[in-house]
Write a protein that holds these residues in place. Structure first.
Motif, PDB file in Angstrom:
ATOM      1  N   GLY A  34       7.924  -6.473   7.374  1.00 22.01           N
ATOM      2  CA  GLY A  34       8.730  -7.551   7.930  1.00 22.01           C
ATOM      3  C   GLY A  34       9.429  -7.224   9.228  1.00 22.01           C
ATOM      4  N   LEU A  35       9.759  -5.955   9.422  1.00 26.23           N
ATOM      5  CA  LEU A  35      10.438  -5.543  10.650  1.00 26.23           C
ATOM      6  C   LEU A  35       9.485  -4.829  11.601  1.00 26.23           C
ATOM      7  CD1 LEU A  35      13.805  -4.297   9.090  1.00 26.23           C
ATOM      8  CD2 LEU A  35      13.232  -6.580   9.960  1.00 26.23           C
ATOM      9  N   ASP A  36       8.194  -4.825  11.225  1.00 28.41           N
ATOM     10  CA  ASP A  36       7.145  -4.210  12.044  1.00 28.41           C
ATOM     11  C   ASP A  36       7.508  -2.773  12.421  1.00 28.41           C
ATOM     12  OD1 ASP A  36       4.639  -4.284  13.183  1.00 28.41           O
ATOM     13  OD2 ASP A  36       5.384  -4.945  15.138  1.00 28.41           O
ATOM     14  N   ARG A  37       7.900  -1.991  11.387  1.00 28.04           N
ATOM     15  CA  ARG A  37       8.346  -0.620  11.629  1.00 28.04           C
ATOM     16  C   ARG A  37       7.203   0.384  11.650  1.00 28.04           C
ATOM     17  NH1 ARG A  37      13.480   0.255   7.649  1.00 28.04           N
ATOM     18  NH2 ARG A  37      11.775   0.550   6.196  1.00 28.04           N
ATOM     19  N   ASN A  38       6.248   0.219  10.773  1.00 23.20           N
ATOM     20  CA  ASN A  38       5.156   1.192  10.632  1.00 23.20           C
ATOM     21  C   ASN A  38       3.885   0.475  10.206  1.00 23.20           C
ATOM     22  OD1 ASN A  38       6.616   3.830  10.929  1.00 23.20           O
ATOM     23  ND2 ASN A  38       7.766   3.021   9.190  1.00 23.20           N
ATOM     24  N   ASP A  39       2.776   1.192  10.233  1.00 21.82           N
ATOM     25  CA  ASP A  39       1.518   0.669   9.702  1.00 21.82           C
ATOM     26  C   ASP A  39       1.623   0.737   8.180  1.00 21.82           C
ATOM     27  OD1 ASP A  39      -1.031   0.165   8.771  1.00 21.82           O
ATOM     28  OD2 ASP A  39      -2.025   1.474  10.218  1.00 21.82           O
ATOM     29  N   ALA A  40       1.901  -0.402   7.569  1.00 23.07           N
ATOM     30  CA  ALA A  40       2.161  -0.444   6.126  1.00 23.07           C
ATOM     31  C   ALA A  40       0.952  -0.045   5.303  1.00 23.07           C
ATOM     32  CB  ALA A  40       2.653  -1.829   5.723  1.00 23.07           C
ATOM     33  N   ILE A  41      -0.240  -0.426   5.739  1.00 22.70           N
ATOM     34  CA  ILE A  41      -1.434  -0.067   4.965  1.00 22.70           C
ATOM     35  C   ILE A  41      -1.614   1.444   4.961  1.00 22.70           C
ATOM     36  CG2 ILE A  41      -3.960  -0.211   4.904  1.00 22.70           C
ATOM     37  CD1 ILE A  41      -3.657  -3.158   5.746  1.00 22.70           C
ATOM     38  N   GLU A  42      -1.471   2.048   6.106  1.00 17.74           N
ATOM     39  CA  GLU A  42      -1.626   3.502   6.192  1.00 17.74           C
ATOM     40  C   GLU A  42      -0.568   4.219   5.352  1.00 17.74           C
ATOM     41  OE1 GLU A  42      -0.967   6.897   9.548  1.00 17.74           O
ATOM     42  OE2 GLU A  42      -2.115   5.134  10.145  1.00 17.74           O
ATOM     43  N   ARG A  43       0.645   3.744   5.405  1.00 21.39           N
ATOM     44  CA  ARG A  43       1.747   4.422   4.715  1.00 21.39           C
ATOM     45  C   ARG A  43       1.806   4.112   3.228  1.00 21.39           C
ATOM     46  NH1 ARG A  43       6.729   5.377   7.784  1.00 21.39           N
ATOM     47  NH2 ARG A  43       5.538   7.249   8.093  1.00 21.39           N
ATOM     48  N   TRP A  44       1.569   2.854   2.828  1.00 21.25           N
ATOM     49  CA  TRP A  44       1.873   2.443   1.463  1.00 21.25           C
ATOM     50  C   TRP A  44       0.675   2.193   0.563  1.00 21.25           C
ATOM     51  CZ3 TRP A  44       6.637   3.460   0.314  1.00 21.25           C
ATOM     52  CH2 TRP A  44       7.611   3.424   1.315  1.00 21.25           C
ATOM     53  N   SER A  45      -0.509   1.995   1.119  1.00 19.13           N
ATOM     54  CA  SER A  45      -1.652   1.629   0.296  1.00 19.13           C
ATOM     55  C   SER A  45      -2.215   2.834  -0.450  1.00 19.13           C
ATOM     56  CB  SER A  45      -2.750   1.007   1.162  1.00 19.13           C
ATOM     57  OG  SER A  45      -3.852   0.681   0.351  1.00 19.13           O
ATOM     58  N   ARG A  46      -2.362   2.650  -1.763  1.00 16.91           N
ATOM     59  CA  ARG A  46      -2.942   3.705  -2.596  1.00 16.91           C
ATOM     60  C   ARG A  46      -4.335   3.341  -3.080  1.00 16.91           C
ATOM     61  NH1 ARG A  46       2.455   4.209  -6.222  1.00 16.91           N
ATOM     62  NH2 ARG A  46       2.114   1.975  -6.142  1.00 16.91           N
ATOM     63  N   ASP A  47      -4.700   2.048  -2.940  1.00 14.65           N
ATOM     64  CA  ASP A  47      -6.026   1.607  -3.382  1.00 14.65           C
ATOM     65  C   ASP A  47      -6.337   0.248  -2.754  1.00 14.65           C
ATOM     66  OD1 ASP A  47      -4.675  -0.383  -4.925  1.00 14.65           O
ATOM     67  OD2 ASP A  47      -4.626   0.940  -6.664  1.00 14.65           O
ATOM     68  N   GLY A  48      -7.507  -0.267  -3.056  1.00 18.76           N
ATOM     69  CA  GLY A  48      -7.945  -1.537  -2.487  1.00 18.76           C
ATOM     70  C   GLY A  48      -7.079  -2.720  -2.885  1.00 18.76           C
ATOM     71  N   VAL A  49      -6.585  -2.712  -4.114  1.00 23.63           N
ATOM     72  CA  VAL A  49      -5.729  -3.804  -4.575  1.00 23.63           C
ATOM     73  C   VAL A  49      -4.425  -3.817  -3.779  1.00 23.63           C
ATOM     74  CG1 VAL A  49      -4.412  -4.682  -6.554  1.00 23.63           C
ATOM     75  CG2 VAL A  49      -6.729  -3.814  -6.889  1.00 23.63           C
ATOM     76  N   GLU A  50      -3.857  -2.646  -3.573  1.00 21.68           N
ATOM     77  CA  GLU A  50      -2.607  -2.566  -2.810  1.00 21.68           C
ATOM     78  C   GLU A  50      -2.837  -2.928  -1.341  1.00 21.68           C
ATOM     79  OE1 GLU A  50       1.425  -0.104  -3.417  1.00 21.68           O
ATOM     80  OE2 GLU A  50      -0.401   1.087  -3.394  1.00 21.68           O
ATOM     81  N   THR A  51      -3.985  -2.544  -0.792  1.00 21.66           N
ATOM     82  CA  THR A  51      -4.314  -2.918   0.585  1.00 21.66           C
ATOM     83  C   THR A  51      -4.374  -4.441   0.712  1.00 21.66           C
ATOM     84  OG1 THR A  51      -5.519  -0.872   0.992  1.00 21.66           O
ATOM     85  CG2 THR A  51      -6.069  -2.746   2.397  1.00 21.66           C
TER      86      THR A  51
END
Length: 179
Positions: A34-51
């Motif tokens: 929401g604040l465009d701080r980081n690449d959320a997929i790179e940082r937070w995704s653990r699998d395809g569902v989360e992506t």
């Protein structure tokens, strides 16, 4: 007399610490998106569902600038539909993810995503979204029971902007610490 900024920051940190670890993770992820701080997929995704979830969240969060711009100055009914509809839609998505399980966690996130000015509108958006049929009845019950009477019926709200914005913290191996 008002509390010092340091005391308020500490209070916000203490509130954040009371949230479940999954809630803390979701709040930090949501702030990154929401604040465009980081690449959320790179940082937070653990699998395809989360992506896929992060991509859907990012699409919905493109409405945040519009929500901020439409935030009503008063409680006139003519101003609430263009504002409350997208706020409730984004809220419904976030509650549907199952990680924001209390009004306190929701309020904590949305005060940071939109600003302190949104506080008077959060109980309405939360209760509306929490009552939608896309949520499991047990989650609906838990969400609606989490909002206190004081929060739902407040006669006024603070306009102080949040001071603490939780971020990702890299883990440090204990062997790497100096003795």
């Amino acid at each position: 007399m008002k509390p010092a900024n340091g005391a308020m920051t500490l209070s916000e940190m203490q509130e954040f610490a009371t949230f479940a670890s999954a809630t803390q993770r979701y709040v930090r992820r949501s702030l990154d998106i929401g604040l465009d701080r980081n690449d959320a997929i790179e940082r937070w995704s653990r699998d395809g569902v989360e992506t896929a979830s992060i991509r859907a969240q990012a699409r919905l969060y493109t409405r945040l600038p519009v929500i901020r711009a439409l935030l009503p100055d008063d409680t006139g009914l003519d101003a609430i539909e263009p504002f409350l509809t997208p706020l409730m839609t984004v809220t419904a998505f976030d509650l549907g993810q199952g990680r924001l399980t209390t009004f306190a966690a929701y309020r904590f996130l949305y005060e940071r995503l939109i600003g302190a000015e949104v506080r008077p509108w959060l109980p309405a958006a939360f209760c509306s979204a929490a009552a939608l049929p896309h949520l499991h009845p047990d989650l609906r019950r838990k969400l609606l029971q989490s909002i206190s009477e004081a929060a739902a019926t407040a006669s006024g709200w603070s306009n102080r902007q949040p001071a603490f914005y939780p971020k990702w913290v890299e883990k440090v191996e204990s062997t790497a610490l100096p003795h």
